[in-house]
Design an enzyme around this catalytic site. Sequence first.
Site, PDB file in Angstrom:
ATOM      1  N   VAL A   1       2.273  14.194  -4.036  1.00  0.00           N
ATOM      2  CA  VAL A   1       1.514  14.974  -3.049  1.00  0.00           C
ATOM      3  C   VAL A   1       0.001  14.881  -3.292  1.00  0.00           C
ATOM      4  O   VAL A   1      -0.748  15.764  -2.902  1.00  0.00           O
ATOM      5  CB  VAL A   1       1.980  16.453  -3.048  1.00  0.00           C
ATOM      6  CG1 VAL A   1       3.348  16.589  -2.405  1.00  0.00           C
ATOM      7  CG2 VAL A   1       1.984  17.036  -4.464  1.00  0.00           C
TER       8      VAL A   1
ATOM      9  N   ASP B   1       0.810  -1.223   0.000  1.00  0.00           N
ATOM     10  CA  ASP B   1       0.000   0.000   0.000  1.00  0.00           C
ATOM     11  C   ASP B   1       0.841   1.270   0.000  1.00  0.00           C
ATOM     12  O   ASP B   1       0.421   2.300   0.536  1.00  0.00           O
ATOM     13  CB  ASP B   1      -0.958   0.032   1.216  1.00  0.00           C
ATOM     14  CG  ASP B   1      -1.778  -1.236   1.316  1.00  0.00           C
ATOM     15  OD1 ASP B   1      -2.242  -1.697   0.270  1.00  0.00           O
ATOM     16  OD2 ASP B   1      -1.927  -1.758   2.436  1.00  0.00           O
TER      17      ASP B   1
ATOM     18  N   THR C   1      -7.556  -1.290  -0.268  1.00  0.00           N
ATOM     19  CA  THR C   1      -8.199  -1.289  -1.592  1.00  0.00           C
ATOM     20  C   THR C   1      -8.843  -2.641  -1.862  1.00  0.00           C
ATOM     21  O   THR C   1      -9.854  -2.741  -2.535  1.00  0.00           O
ATOM     22  CB  THR C   1      -7.138  -1.068  -2.711  1.00  0.00           C
ATOM     23  OG1 THR C   1      -6.184  -0.137  -2.258  1.00  0.00           O
ATOM     24  CG2 THR C   1      -7.738  -0.621  -4.002  1.00  0.00           C
ATOM     25  N   THR C   2      -8.229  -3.711  -1.325  1.00  0.00           N
ATOM     26  CA  THR C   2      -8.725  -5.056  -1.595  1.00  0.00           C
ATOM     27  C   THR C   2      -9.778  -5.490  -0.580  1.00  0.00           C
ATOM     28  O   THR C   2     -10.785  -6.078  -0.940  1.00  0.00           O
ATOM     29  CB  THR C   2      -7.538  -6.062  -1.588  1.00  0.00           C
ATOM     30  OG1 THR C   2      -6.607  -5.634  -2.574  1.00  0.00           O
ATOM     31  CG2 THR C   2      -7.993  -7.468  -1.912  1.00  0.00           C
TER      32      THR C   2
ATOM     33  N   THR D   1       3.275 -12.452   2.922  1.00  0.00           N
ATOM     34  CA  THR D   1       2.493 -13.094   1.872  1.00  0.00           C
ATOM     35  C   THR D   1       3.290 -14.289   1.330  1.00  0.00           C
ATOM     36  O   THR D   1       4.363 -14.607   1.842  1.00  0.00           O
ATOM     37  CB  THR D   1       2.099 -12.062   0.796  1.00  0.00           C
ATOM     38  OG1 THR D   1       1.203 -12.691  -0.106  1.00  0.00           O
ATOM     39  CG2 THR D   1       3.310 -11.534   0.020  1.00  0.00           C
TER      40      THR D   1
ATOM     41  N   HIS E   1      -3.976  -1.920  -6.426  1.00  0.00           N
ATOM     42  CA  HIS E   1      -3.304  -0.714  -6.886  1.00  0.00           C
ATOM     43  C   HIS E   1      -4.347   0.269  -7.375  1.00  0.00           C
ATOM     44  O   HIS E   1      -5.107  -0.044  -8.281  1.00  0.00           O
ATOM     45  CB  HIS E   1      -2.322  -1.056  -8.013  1.00  0.00           C
ATOM     46  CG  HIS E   1      -1.170  -1.894  -7.549  1.00  0.00           C
ATOM     47  ND1 HIS E   1      -0.293  -2.503  -8.399  1.00  0.00           N
ATOM     48  CD2 HIS E   1      -0.759  -2.197  -6.304  1.00  0.00           C
ATOM     49  CE1 HIS E   1       0.613  -3.165  -7.694  1.00  0.00           C
ATOM     50  NE2 HIS E   1       0.342  -2.990  -6.423  1.00  0.00           N
TER      51      HIS E   1
END
Length: 450
Positions: free
Chosen positions: A440, A31, A325-326, A265, A59
């Site tokens: 940014v 991340d 996100t997942t 992982t 992503h």
Amino acid sequence: MNTAGPQQNLSDARAAKTGVCSCVVGLQWGDEGKGKIVDLLAGEHDAVVRFNGGANAGHSVVVAGSRYALHLIPSGILYPGKLAVIGNGVVVDPWKLVEEMDGLAGRGVDISGLVVSDRAHVVLPYHKQEDALREDLLNRGSDADGAGNIGTTRRGIGPAYADKCQRAGAVRMGDLFRDEALAERIGLALSIKKPMLDGLGASSDNDASALIRSCKDAARRIGAARVRDTTRLLHDTLDAGKRVLFEGANGTLLDVDHGTYPYVTGSSCVSSGVGTGTGVPAARLSRVIGVMKAYTTRVGAGPLPTELNDNTAHRIRERGREYGTTTGRPRRVGWLDLVATRYSATINGATGLALTMLDVLSGFDEVRVCTSYRVNGEQTDWFTPDALALAGAEPVWTTLPGWSDDLSGCRRRTDLPVNARKYVDFLESFIGAPAQIVSVGPGREQTMLE
Ligand code: IMP
């Protein structure tokens, strides 16, 4: 007729192999914002390649105000005409792949450049079941603070990589297009998985014919022409003098060998994973960009020496939208751990850094960075990935002055307020690599390139 002598032929062959390889990897626990960095660099490459992980990765990329969340397909797909390759080191959930392909195509994205290795292993529904059941059992069997499980994404990643090493009954993408081999492999796999899953209390019946039918349906929708020998394709691409970008998923500290095992992982998330995960030697990488956030986050269990559980953590989490996100899980948050990121830069041979989310740190009177640990009364500035040792590591802080300005409109390093610039200078000199990209905000334009 070829009139050149053998010497001439040799140098011609060498000259042809001038393709350039770059790699983007995460220096923390995933991340880090790799999707945006890959998207930025993809423009100057001809192919973007995933070499590890699976649909556990998430992503996100923002293009022209639209957000795309990609899990399996390389971020380079958002540039029309590029090759987007899923290498042999990835574990592919074919149904997720179809969903992602349909989602992109439905939004008008050209997916004709998507290619998948015929040797990438397939994540099957029983892998996800096994992942979830193991997690539940480990959690139940643990002590009161629930640290027995890993906190996986439950996407079947660990069981799929385990089956790859078990070999018998493992299914690869190419097998989806060979009826006999597919039936045989799934039959073999289920002869082991069924009793095992039943024993673990699984409720699904894992019917072989239904699973084979479903696999074939997904295969048909992916298309046989996309599934091929990507090692050869990549070498041909490089031999034609083209530029290839390798996109690491997850993060160095989640790497199965170099991360905080067992809280990791199942794959090689580091630059050397390019070799095993694609067949292109890692020695060909001329540029390795290590992506790091201006602070630290982690999802799932495992040590996080700089973790905060106070109002500062809350502010960073909300400003940085630190939710997976997942999986949508809130991420654990802490100040930047420079001991950990310098270790990761070393393991990857990072030639440069991409610093992301610097804007999130605006508004603090002072900001902290961890520059060494105290472990068993001794001070050390070398990161230990040993989870037990790391759990006892106490951060030693360096405090730097904060800044209040909104950074989201800065486009050059000189636009940054002086204390933000000092923060970037400090981490560059600590890690010993230049911050070639400073981000940014999520947009492509919210970026400073050195
Ligand atoms: P798995 O990859 O689903 O087996 O999960 C193992 C660990 O890695 C868990 O702590 C996950 O939260 C973490 N993890 C896996 N992929 C990512 C990622 O892309 N970002 C952040 N954490 C991840």
